[in-house]
Design a protein around this motif. Structure first.
Motif, PDB file in Angstrom:
ATOM      1  N   GLY A 170       0.799  -1.213   0.000  1.00  0.00           N
ATOM      2  CA  GLY A 170       0.000   0.000   0.000  1.00  0.00           C
ATOM      3  C   GLY A 170       0.833   1.264   0.000  1.00  0.00           C
ATOM      4  O   GLY A 170       2.026   1.249   0.328  1.00  0.00           O
ATOM      5  N   ASP A 171       0.188   2.382  -0.365  1.00  0.00           N
ATOM      6  CA  ASP A 171       0.835   3.686  -0.274  1.00  0.00           C
ATOM      7  C   ASP A 171       0.607   4.255   1.122  1.00  0.00           C
ATOM      8  O   ASP A 171       0.227   3.532   2.045  1.00  0.00           O
ATOM      9  CB  ASP A 171       0.343   4.624  -1.386  1.00  0.00           C
ATOM     10  CG  ASP A 171      -1.165   4.902  -1.320  1.00  0.00           C
ATOM     11  OD1 ASP A 171      -1.794   4.609  -0.268  1.00  0.00           O
ATOM     12  OD2 ASP A 171      -1.719   5.418  -2.309  1.00  0.00           O
ATOM     13  N   GLU A 172       0.796   5.568   1.299  1.00  0.00           N
ATOM     14  CA  GLU A 172       0.667   6.160   2.633  1.00  0.00           C
ATOM     15  C   GLU A 172      -0.752   6.094   3.177  1.00  0.00           C
ATOM     16  O   GLU A 172      -0.971   6.204   4.389  1.00  0.00           O
ATOM     17  CB  GLU A 172       1.165   7.619   2.624  1.00  0.00           C
ATOM     18  CG  GLU A 172       0.340   8.581   1.789  1.00  0.00           C
ATOM     19  CD  GLU A 172       0.690   8.566   0.310  1.00  0.00           C
ATOM     20  OE1 GLU A 172       0.095   9.377  -0.444  1.00  0.00           O
ATOM     21  OE2 GLU A 172       1.562   7.764  -0.084  1.00  0.00           O
ATOM     22  N   LEU A 173      -1.743   5.908   2.299  1.00  0.00           N
ATOM     23  CA  LEU A 173      -3.133   5.749   2.741  1.00  0.00           C
ATOM     24  C   LEU A 173      -3.610   4.303   2.605  1.00  0.00           C
ATOM     25  O   LEU A 173      -4.810   4.015   2.691  1.00  0.00           O
ATOM     26  CB  LEU A 173      -4.050   6.679   1.936  1.00  0.00           C
ATOM     27  CG  LEU A 173      -3.902   8.185   2.213  1.00  0.00           C
ATOM     28  CD1 LEU A 173      -4.767   8.996   1.243  1.00  0.00           C
ATOM     29  CD2 LEU A 173      -4.273   8.517   3.657  1.00  0.00           C
ATOM     30  N   ASN A 174      -2.695   3.386   2.385  1.00  0.00           N
ATOM     31  CA  ASN A 174      -2.974   1.950   2.245  1.00  0.00           C
ATOM     32  C   ASN A 174      -3.714   1.595   0.963  1.00  0.00           C
ATOM     33  O   ASN A 174      -4.247   0.491   0.850  1.00  0.00           O
ATOM     34  CB  ASN A 174      -3.759   1.403   3.445  1.00  0.00           C
ATOM     35  CG  ASN A 174      -2.993   1.518   4.745  1.00  0.00           C
ATOM     36  OD1 ASN A 174      -1.775   1.672   4.741  1.00  0.00           O
ATOM     37  ND2 ASN A 174      -3.699   1.465   5.857  1.00  0.00           N
ATOM     38  N   PHE A 175      -3.759   2.515  -0.002  1.00  0.00           N
ATOM     39  CA  PHE A 175      -4.294   2.160  -1.315  1.00  0.00           C
ATOM     40  C   PHE A 175      -3.179   1.499  -2.127  1.00  0.00           C
ATOM     41  O   PHE A 175      -1.994   1.825  -1.969  1.00  0.00           O
ATOM     42  CB  PHE A 175      -4.845   3.393  -2.035  1.00  0.00           C
ATOM     43  CG  PHE A 175      -5.999   4.033  -1.310  1.00  0.00           C
ATOM     44  CD1 PHE A 175      -7.132   3.301  -1.013  1.00  0.00           C
ATOM     45  CD2 PHE A 175      -5.946   5.366  -0.912  1.00  0.00           C
ATOM     46  CE1 PHE A 175      -8.203   3.870  -0.328  1.00  0.00           C
ATOM     47  CE2 PHE A 175      -7.005   5.951  -0.233  1.00  0.00           C
ATOM     48  CZ  PHE A 175      -8.133   5.194   0.063  1.00  0.00           C
ATOM     49  N   VAL A 176      -3.564   0.582  -3.008  1.00  0.00           N
ATOM     50  CA  VAL A 176      -2.580  -0.237  -3.713  1.00  0.00           C
ATOM     51  C   VAL A 176      -2.196   0.408  -5.042  1.00  0.00           C
ATOM     52  O   VAL A 176      -3.067   0.615  -5.896  1.00  0.00           O
ATOM     53  CB  VAL A 176      -3.138  -1.657  -3.957  1.00  0.00           C
ATOM     54  CG1 VAL A 176      -2.081  -2.523  -4.648  1.00  0.00           C
ATOM     55  CG2 VAL A 176      -3.578  -2.300  -2.643  1.00  0.00           C
ATOM     56  N   PRO A 177      -0.918   0.738  -5.248  1.00  0.00           N
ATOM     57  CA  PRO A 177      -0.475   1.282  -6.532  1.00  0.00           C
ATOM     58  C   PRO A 177      -0.825   0.329  -7.684  1.00  0.00           C
ATOM     59  O   PRO A 177      -0.454  -0.840  -7.660  1.00  0.00           O
ATOM     60  CB  PRO A 177       1.037   1.422  -6.353  1.00  0.00           C
ATOM     61  CG  PRO A 177       1.215   1.635  -4.881  1.00  0.00           C
ATOM     62  CD  PRO A 177       0.172   0.749  -4.252  1.00  0.00           C
ATOM     63  N   THR A 178      -1.566   0.862  -8.650  1.00  0.00           N
ATOM     64  CA  THR A 178      -2.185   0.039  -9.693  1.00  0.00           C
ATOM     65  C   THR A 178      -2.021   0.703 -11.045  1.00  0.00           C
ATOM     66  O   THR A 178      -2.146   1.931 -11.149  1.00  0.00           O
ATOM     67  CB  THR A 178      -3.700  -0.123  -9.389  1.00  0.00           C
ATOM     68  OG1 THR A 178      -3.869  -0.631  -8.060  1.00  0.00           O
ATOM     69  CG2 THR A 178      -4.376  -1.044 -10.384  1.00  0.00           C
ATOM     70  N   ASP A 179      -1.768  -0.090 -12.077  1.00  0.00           N
ATOM     71  CA  ASP A 179      -1.771   0.437 -13.436  1.00  0.00           C
ATOM     72  C   ASP A 179      -3.171   0.935 -13.749  1.00  0.00           C
ATOM     73  O   ASP A 179      -4.135   0.171 -13.685  1.00  0.00           O
ATOM     74  CB  ASP A 179      -1.360  -0.653 -14.430  1.00  0.00           C
ATOM     75  CG  ASP A 179      -1.221  -0.121 -15.851  1.00  0.00           C
ATOM     76  OD1 ASP A 179      -2.258   0.238 -16.447  1.00  0.00           O
ATOM     77  OD2 ASP A 179      -0.093  -0.081 -16.367  1.00  0.00           O
ATOM     78  N   LYS A 180      -3.315   2.213 -14.079  1.00  0.00           N
ATOM     79  CA  LYS A 180      -4.645   2.809 -14.190  1.00  0.00           C
ATOM     80  C   LYS A 180      -5.426   2.319 -15.398  1.00  0.00           C
ATOM     81  O   LYS A 180      -6.637   2.541 -15.470  1.00  0.00           O
ATOM     82  CB  LYS A 180      -4.549   4.336 -14.217  1.00  0.00           C
ATOM     83  CG  LYS A 180      -4.007   4.942 -15.495  1.00  0.00           C
ATOM     84  CD  LYS A 180      -4.081   6.464 -15.420  1.00  0.00           C
ATOM     85  CE  LYS A 180      -3.772   7.106 -16.750  1.00  0.00           C
ATOM     86  NZ  LYS A 180      -3.908   8.586 -16.719  1.00  0.00           N
ATOM     87  N   GLU A 181      -4.780   1.625 -16.322  1.00  0.00           N
ATOM     88  CA  GLU A 181      -5.489   1.112 -17.496  1.00  0.00           C
ATOM     89  C   GLU A 181      -5.736  -0.396 -17.424  1.00  0.00           C
ATOM     90  O   GLU A 181      -6.826  -0.870 -17.697  1.00  0.00           O
ATOM     91  CB  GLU A 181      -4.707   1.442 -18.767  1.00  0.00           C
ATOM     92  CG  GLU A 181      -4.634   2.937 -19.049  1.00  0.00           C
ATOM     93  CD  GLU A 181      -3.905   3.249 -20.329  1.00  0.00           C
ATOM     94  OE1 GLU A 181      -3.052   2.431 -20.745  1.00  0.00           O
ATOM     95  OE2 GLU A 181      -4.177   4.306 -20.929  1.00  0.00           O
ATOM     96  N   THR A 182      -4.715  -1.174 -17.035  1.00  0.00           N
ATOM     97  CA  THR A 182      -4.873  -2.637 -17.027  1.00  0.00           C
ATOM     98  C   THR A 182      -5.403  -3.166 -15.705  1.00  0.00           C
ATOM     99  O   THR A 182      -5.876  -4.295 -15.633  1.00  0.00           O
ATOM    100  CB  THR A 182      -3.533  -3.320 -17.312  1.00  0.00           C
ATOM    101  OG1 THR A 182      -2.623  -3.063 -16.226  1.00  0.00           O
ATOM    102  CG2 THR A 182      -2.931  -2.842 -18.618  1.00  0.00           C
TER     103      THR A 182
END
Length: 423
Positions: free
Chosen positions: A264-276
């Motif tokens: 996760g990032d600093e807010l625990n969201f997962v870095p994700t390819d925004k298209e795939t």
């Protein structure tokens, strides 16, 4: 047998599980979902509960009812993901192996991130409506309301359903008027943004509506703390807004398990390819819905559109092919504005919400970025669509890619004077 493991049985997890179990060969693949809560909540309904429009029966159903019987639902709390060994560890000590992993763990409000928010006023004069329990408590508080200063504060972005705080302000204006309390109540909308919304054309229209309803807007307000003794919220630059009732939209964060997993990032969201929708960390991990760090709305419509893209890409991985499906950030949201009316906005990564008609250019029948009764009824009818079509993963007749048909694309030129005529 290979396993597609999905973490989370909320909107996004349920939709992709139901889609994939129909497409993957049953003799070769098992679809399993892990979730800690047996109850499924229709979260858009939380907005309506404080005003007596919806009740518990409208928003609470058992999760098992909406997952295909071919999907294995495992109840448990996720401790962490070990991406090196392709295992997910649960708090009870169990581990689950996967070949493909989909993270759909969503986001939750975290009032503990704001100093003083969970102080003596919490649950009394400080409330939130982003959880079932919070919405129920706020409903009880509003039944006691006699007037005063109502402050609706967004702590920071991103948040689940970014238009919901505005909808609350509009519904509060309607509800207070209906109950003879509007002239006894000041409504203040306090936001960290520089305008009412994140996109210029929509912001101009929404600001006009807020002004019409005598809703005071305080912009660029980054809340630092809640002073329970003085009943005020204080920004990091020492501005203060007094309240008699604070309707808070606290910091939203992803699952703590993502931090423990190093995903996760600093807010625990997962870095994700925004298209795939593939995780940036591992090729066999994908992310969907509110759990992503995508620059798209955290909304049910986005989860639905993402699921169509993710279905294609997961099948491509299984077949050993390149990922070809691309998500364009499409979001489609009804905005309840009170008095039996609503708005509709439709946008994506590249195109902001614009006036026009939807879904057809000439026939509509729903106007975009304009109040109408048909949009209000569309908002209310969506609850039935959600339970009976969206969660089962059935086609809704709206594709995952945004169409420009019917939209006033000339307004993308920021010097255009025609927006006033669209009001």
């Amino acid at each position: 047998m290979k396993k597609l493991l999905i973490l989370g049985a909320g909107t996004a997890g349920t939709v992709i599980a139901n889609k994939m179990v129909r497409k993957l060969p049953a003799k070769e693949w098992q679809v399993e979902v892990v979730d800690q809560d047996p109850v499924h909540y229709y979260q858009p309904g939380f907005l309506f509960m404080p005003f007596g429009i919806y009740g518990e029966k409208d928003v609470v159903k058992p999760k098992k009812r909406f997952l295909s019987r071919k999907v294995n639902l495992r109840m448990g709390t996720i401790e962490r993901i070990d991406a090196d060994t392709n295992k997910v560890y649960l708090e009870n000590g169990d581990s689950v192996h996967y070949d493909l992993l989909v993270i759909a763990t969503g986001t939750t409000p975290r009032p503990d991130e704001i100093e003083g928010m969970e102080g003596d006023d919490w649950g009394r004069d400080v409330h939130e409506f982003y959880t079932f329990d919070g919405s129920c408590k706020l409903a009880r508080r509003l039944r006691e309301w006699k007037g005063g200063r109502m402050v609706i504060n967004v702590a920071e972005m991103p948040i689940k359903c970014p238009v919901a705080p505005l909808e609350f302000a509009f519904l509060a204006d309607w509800w207070l008027t209906k109950n003879g309390l509007r002239d006894k109540t000041e409504i203040h909308y306090v936001t960290p943004l520089s305008g009412a919304f994140t996109k210029p054309v929509a912001t101009e229209r929404l600001q006009h509506m807020l002004d019409e309803r005598r809703i005071h807007v305080e912009t660029d307000f980054a809340i630092g703390s809640v002073d329970n003794d003085k009943k005020r919220i204080v920004s990091w630059d020492d501005r203060a807004v007094d309240y008699d009732l604070l309707v808070a939209v606290p910091t939203n964060m992803g699952a703590d398990a993502m931090e423990r997993s190093g995903l996760g990032d600093e807010l625990n969201f997962v870095p994700t390819d925004k298209e795939t929708l593939r995780s940036l960390a591992r090729e066999n991990i994908f992310v969907i819905g509110d759990a992503t760090d995508l620059p798209a709305s955290k909304a049910g419509s986005v989860a639905h559109f993402e699921a169509e893209i993710l279905e294609e890409n997961l099948l491509a991985v299984v077949a050993g092919k390149e990922l070809e499906a691309r998500f364009d950030g499409h979001s489609n949201c009804f905005v309840e504005t009170g008095y039996g009316k609503g708005m509709l906005i439709d946008f994506n990564y590249e195109t902001e919400p614009l006036p026009g008609t939807f879904p057809f250019a000439k026939l509509g029948p729903m106007p975009l970025l304009k109040e109408s009764r048909i949009n209000h009824w569309g908002k209310l009818m969506f609850r039935h669509v959600y339970w009976h079509a969206l969660l089962p993963g059935l086609p809704l007749g709206i594709g995952p890619h945004m169409s420009l048909k019917g939209k006033r694309t000339d307004l993308l030129k920021r010097n255009s004077p025609v927006l006033a005529g669209a009001r």
